[in-house]
Design an enzyme around this catalytic site. Structure first.
Site, mmCIF file in Angstrom:
data_model
loop_
_atom_site.group_PDB
_atom_site.id
_atom_site.type_symbol
_atom_site.label_atom_id
_atom_site.label_comp_id
_atom_site.label_asym_id
_atom_site.label_seq_id
_atom_site.Cartn_x
_atom_site.Cartn_y
_atom_site.Cartn_z
ATOM 1 C CE1 TYR A 119 -5.765 -1.453 -1.270
ATOM 2 C CE2 TYR A 119 -3.537 -1.558 -0.909
ATOM 3 C CZ TYR A 119 -4.568 -1.285 -1.771
ATOM 4 O OH TYR A 119 -4.570 -0.911 -3.024
ATOM 5 C CE LYS A 165 -14.709 11.904 -3.999
ATOM 6 N NZ LYS A 165 -14.579 13.030 -4.912
ATOM 7 C CG ASP A 198 -11.891 13.702 -6.692
ATOM 8 O OD1 ASP A 198 -11.551 14.088 -5.553
ATOM 9 O OD2 ASP A 198 -13.151 14.149 -7.219
ATOM 10 C CG ASP A 222 -1.207 0.488 -4.078
ATOM 11 O OD1 ASP A 222 -0.048 0.626 -4.459
ATOM 12 O OD2 ASP A 222 -1.908 -0.755 -4.163
ATOM 13 C CG ASP A 226 1.505 1.966 -9.188
ATOM 14 O OD1 ASP A 226 2.310 2.136 -8.234
ATOM 15 O OD2 ASP A 226 1.223 1.368 -9.949
HETATM 16 N N1 GGG Z 1 1.407 -0.883 -8.490
HETATM 17 C C1 GGG Z 1 2.595 -1.664 -8.627
HETATM 18 C C2 GGG Z 1 2.108 -2.914 -8.117
HETATM 19 O O1 GGG Z 1 1.677 -3.977 -8.526
HETATM 20 N N2 GGG Z 1 2.727 -3.329 -6.595
HETATM 21 C C3 GGG Z 1 2.428 -4.589 -6.190
HETATM 22 C C4 GGG Z 1 1.373 -4.420 -5.194
HETATM 23 O O2 GGG Z 1 0.277 -4.414 -5.817
HETATM 24 N N3 GGG Z 1 1.558 -4.101 -4.092
HETATM 25 C C5 GGG Z 1 0.659 -4.144 -2.931
HETATM 26 C C6 GGG Z 1 0.689 -2.726 -2.273
HETATM 27 O O3 GGG Z 1 1.844 -1.922 -2.530
HETATM 28 O O4 GGG Z 1 -0.230 -2.540 -1.456
#
Ligand code: GGG
Length: 326
Positions: A119, A165, A198, A222, A226
């Site tokens: 990211y 991983k 995993d 991330d 979820d």
């Molecule tokens: N997973 C739920 C969602 O869609 N969150 C918004 C998102 O993608 N945020 C970016 C992140 O949390 O890095």
């Protein structure tokens, strides 16, 4: 007086923010709330998903309260976390009493590194080849591992589990695992183990009680948060905090949910519990607990939004919670 920059963002962000603000304004705390624009809508209006004015206001604020990011998530919330150096993303997955979920009683916390990994934003495309650079540093890994152990100590939690991983991504995940193991040796009273990501996903589904605090890199965090939210009732209930040395951003785990946006049926619980995380951050522990208990009582009484099988609208749910705060 604490300055709070409020960014409703996209989709259901606007609806759940209105609900949380109803509750926060009822408390009459020394907060000033200033609204700012960001997200897909801001991109259309100003040509920038994160306008300079919004970014500067976030830097100046004592905290940012954020609703939801849509298609521009990378340019808004991911960028904000990096710009404000909120390196730790705390995502609790705690079963609320009265919720019918897969694992009643579950109470785990995902501590996600927030500033690097895939990211970081280093993506390239040329001639039909797309590439991304995964950045993992010793410094950021050490900082997040220490944060996870300190959180475990503070909350009297017994175990920290690092997810990686390292058998495939030998350099990046290898470094992360090595650093987590080193940091763990400084905390002999807290149990430590590590799993491949995993395998951890399977254990989370089949036997989540083996986890307590999870620490992991940005993208795994991330995804796994979820998954963890799904164990305790779904994203409508999952709050989060992004914290750094100076700044803090509070946002629900969910996204913009465009499929239900504008209908007034989004569950505002995640956003309300996110506001409670902000209150705790500022030391308003009693206020946070009172709101959490009110949320729990409303849900236990069977008054819920459609995602939980009820028929309350977003603001009707918020009003039920607010009534219990009188
Ligand atoms: N997973 C739920 C969602 O869609 N969150 C918004 C998102 O993608 N945020 C970016 C992140 O949390 O890095």
């Amino acid at each position: 007086m604490k300055r709070i920059a409020v960014i409703p963002g996209d989709g259901i962000g606007n609806e759940v923010m209105e609900a949380a603000m109803l509750i926060l304004e009822k408390l009459d705390l020394p907060f000033t709330f200033e609204y700012y624009d960001a997200g897909d809508g801001a991109l259309e209006r100003y040509g920038k998903a994160l306008p300079e004015e919004t970014l500067e206001a976030c830097r100046r604020s004592d905290a940012v309260l954020f609703g939801a990011a849509g298609e521009t998530a990378a340019d808004v919330i991911v960028r904000l976390r990096q710009e404000l150096n909120t390196f730790a993303n705390i995502r609790p997955a705690k079963a609320i009493k009265g919720i019918r979920c897969l694992y009643p009683g579950l109470d785990i916390v995902v501590v996600r590194e927030n500033t690097e990994c895939l990211y970081r934003g280093f993506e390239f495309e040329f001639d039909g080849v797309a590439e991304a650079v995964r950045v993992i540093t010793r410094r950021a890994s050490e900082r997040i591992a220490k944060y996870a152990f300190e959180l475990a100590k503070r909350e009297r939690r017994k175990k920290v589990t690092a997810l990686h991983k390292a058998n495939v991504m030998k350099k990046t995940c290898g470094l992360f695992r090595e650093v987590c193991r080193d940091v763990a040796s400084e905390y002999p009273d807290i149990e430590f183990n590590d799993y491949y990501i995993d395998a951890a996903c399977m254990y989370l589904v089949m036997d989540p009680f083996r986890f307590d605090v999870i620490v992991t890199t940005n993208m795994f965090g991330d995804i796994v948060s979820d998954l963890a939210a799904g164990l305790v009732g779904g994203l409508g209930l999952a709050p989060s905090a992004n914290v750094g040395e100076k700044n803090a951003i509070f946002e629900p785990v969910h996204g913009a949910a465009f499929d239900i946006a504008g209908r007034g049926i989004a569950n505002p619980t995640a956003m309300i519990l996110t506001a409670c995380m902000m209150l705790r951050h500022f030391g308003y522990l009693d206020e946070a607990r009172k709101i959490e208990e009110a949320v729990e009582r409303v849900i236990e009484s069977g008054k819920t939004t459609p995602d939980l099988g009820g028929n309350l609208k977003t603001m009707e749910f918020a009003n039920e919670v607010a009534l219990l705060l009188d």
